[in-house]
Design an enzyme around this catalytic site. Structure first.
Site, short mmCIF file in Angstrom:
data_model
loop_
_atom_site.label_atom_id
_atom_site.label_comp_id
_atom_site.label_asym_id
_atom_site.label_seq_id
_atom_site.Cartn_x
_atom_site.Cartn_y
_atom_site.Cartn_z
N LYS A 8 0.90 -1.19 -0.20
CA LYS A 8 0.06 0.03 0.01
C LYS A 8 0.80 1.28 -0.11
CE LYS A 8 -4.33 -1.66 1.40
NZ LYS A 8 -5.59 -1.80 2.26
N LYS B 133 -10.82 -2.62 -3.64
CA LYS B 133 -11.62 -1.50 -3.27
C LYS B 133 -10.81 -0.29 -4.05
CE LYS B 133 -13.48 -2.15 1.04
NZ LYS B 133 -12.45 -2.26 1.95
N LYS C 299 -4.84 -9.09 -6.45
CA LYS C 299 -6.22 -9.11 -5.58
C LYS C 299 -7.39 -8.10 -6.04
CE LYS C 299 -6.42 -6.85 -1.16
NZ LYS C 299 -7.17 -6.78 -0.14
N1 AQP Z 1 -9.75 -9.82 -3.12
C1 AQP Z 1 -10.16 -10.56 -2.02
N2 AQP Z 1 -10.51 -11.78 -1.80
C2 AQP Z 1 -10.92 -12.37 -0.70
N3 AQP Z 1 -11.05 -11.46 0.36
C3 AQP Z 1 -10.71 -10.26 0.30
N4 AQP Z 1 -10.78 -9.28 1.27
C4 AQP Z 1 -10.30 -8.12 0.68
N5 AQP Z 1 -10.10 -8.32 -0.68
C5 AQP Z 1 -10.32 -9.40 -0.90
C6 AQP Z 1 -11.05 -9.54 2.66
O1 AQP Z 1 -12.19 -8.33 2.72
C7 AQP Z 1 -12.16 -8.09 4.24
C8 AQP Z 1 -12.35 -6.49 4.57
O2 AQP Z 1 -11.23 -5.91 3.63
P1 AQP Z 1 -11.02 -4.44 4.16
O3 AQP Z 1 -12.00 -3.62 3.88
O4 AQP Z 1 -10.54 -4.54 5.71
O5 AQP Z 1 -9.86 -4.00 3.26
P2 AQP Z 1 -8.73 -4.61 2.35
O6 AQP Z 1 -8.53 -6.09 3.02
O7 AQP Z 1 -7.57 -3.94 2.18
O8 AQP Z 1 -9.86 -4.81 1.09
P3 AQP Z 1 -9.59 -3.92 0.02
O9 AQP Z 1 -10.65 -4.06 -1.14
O10 AQP Z 1 -8.22 -4.27 -0.92
O11 AQP Z 1 -9.51 -2.60 0.30
P4 AQP Z 1 -8.79 -1.38 0.02
O12 AQP Z 1 -8.51 -1.16 -1.49
O13 AQP Z 1 -9.36 -0.13 0.43
O14 AQP Z 1 -7.54 -1.49 0.84
C9 AQP Z 1 -10.99 -8.70 4.67
O15 AQP Z 1 -11.39 -9.76 5.81
C10 AQP Z 1 -10.36 -9.16 3.57
O16 AQP Z 1 -9.24 -10.23 3.80
#
Ligand code: AQP
Length: 340
Positions: free
Chosen positions: A119, A206, A203
């Site tokens: 990140k 968001k 992956k």
């Molecule tokens: N691609 C993914 N596949 C499976 N699980 C996923 N999670 C996130 N992306 C995937 C799971 O969703 C939960 C919430 O995640 P988060 O909102 O804390 O943020 P993150 O993991 O950082 O998800 P993003 O979508 O990548 O958000 P941004 O882009 O804002 O950082 C967690 O349980 C995560 O494992």
């Protein structure tokens, strides 16, 4: 996990944008199942959302996303009457415990966190200190309730290991054996790591710039079908065995998404579609995704029409969560030597 701690589930998602299929299959779908198996607490981790620049730049976006993520939890099947839902910032003890854990966690441990490296990218020195200590706050989110089980996607495995290390070191350093449980990551099913539809090595996220990389839980039927039809694939037909999926990340991803949505093993999906061209399979996947996801989107829209009701649900959930958190925090203060 030791037998001395009653089972309790805690998990949360960041209100950084609309939730997507990865969030749903990797975590939320499992939450819905787990709430019938053991007591659960689910939060919207709005304090984590500030660690990224896009978070603190637009307060209204964070507020809106916090309500929308809550609506997604409920629309996907989490029952707020059974399971407290709240925003992390509503329970001050998360931040209070995080400070103490900042004094327990070692810099060397945080230096090894791959999510920070991903990140922060090339601009590590311009990243917030909050992004660096994010997994410490996450440990506090979990341990302030002495949670024993944490349903998350595969990407969170390393952070959960850190949570266990922090719990163990706190228990040892402050001579409080077994005070905190060593929580287990619950990572189950074929959707634990959903990849970008544009690049099978990244992956689904968001924060990906391309909306075509992900299926949002708010997408309508046309958008879902279009994104699946445009998803990157390779020129070969679908393989017939799991072994042949190796080295074919895009095929692997689409098959895993189908299996997770259909609640079938990957082998069963390959038995049905192996040897066929992607075009036919993509049509079947689009139909399945539309059938599973559009009712969630419709329910989210209905819930978002009454944000006052969402706020009431969050407030009631926070009151229940605060009762647990306050008791644990009082014990922590005594253990570390604070007078008050
Ligand atoms: N691609 C993914 N596949 C499976 N699980 C996923 N999670 C996130 N992306 C995937 C799971 O969703 C939960 C919430 O995640 P988060 O909102 O804390 O943020 P993150 O993991 O950082 O998800 P993003 O979508 O990548 O958000 P941004 O882009 O804002 O950082 C967690 O349980 C995560 O494992």
């Amino acid at each position: 996990m030791t037998a001395t701690h009653p089972q309790l589930v805690l998990s949360g998602m960041q209100p950084t944008n609309t939730l997507h299929l990865g969030n749903y299959l990797g975590a939320l779908k499992n939450w819905v199942r787990m709430q019938t198996e053991m007591p659960c607490l689910f939060c919207v981790v709005d304090m984590h959302a500030l660690t990224q620049e896009s978070g603190y730049a637009k307060a209204d976006d964070v507020r809106r996303a916090t309500r929308e993520v809550t609506a997604a939890y409920i629309a996907a099947g989490v029952d707020p009457k059974r399971t407290p839902l709240f925003a992390q910032s509503m329970v001050a003890e998360h931040a209070e415990l995080a400070w103490i854990f900042n004094c327990v966690a070692r810099l060397g441990w945080l230096d090894r966190m791959t999510q920070f490296k991903e990140k922060s990218g090339k601009h590590k020195e311009r990243s917030s200190a909050g992004l660096y200590t994010y997994p410490v706050l996450q440990a506090a989110d979990i341990l302030i309730y002495k949670a024993t089980h944490v349903p998350v996607g595969e990407d969170q495995r390393q952070h959960l290991e850190l949570t266990r290390d922090i719990a163990q070191k706190f228990n040892n350093d402050f001579a409080a054996p077994d005070f905190f449980p060593l929580p287990e990551a619950v990572i189950t099913g074929p959707g634990t790591r959903v990849m970008s539809l544009r690049d099978g090595s990244k992956k689904m996220s968001k924060s990906d710039e391309s909306d075509y990389s992900r299926i949002n839980l708010t997408d309508d039927a046309d958008a879902i079908a279009q994104k699946i039809r445009k998803a990157k694939t390779d020129p070969l037909p679908l393989p017939q065995s799991e072994k042949e999926l190796e080295g074919r990340p895009e095929a692997d991803n689409l098959i895993a998404i189908y299996a997770a949505l259909a609640e079938e093993p990957v082998a069963a999906v390959l038995a049905q579609y192996g040897g066929q061209q992607f075009s036919g399979f993509k049509n079947a996947l689009a139909e399945l995704a539309v059938a599973k996801l559009t009712p969630i989107a419709a329910e989210m829209r209905r819930l978002m029409a009454d944000t006052a009701e969402i706020d009431r649900i969050l407030k009631a959930g926070a009151e229940k969560a605060s009762t647990i958190a306050a008791a644990v925090m009082a014990d922590v203060k005594r253990i570390v030597g604070f007078v008050g």
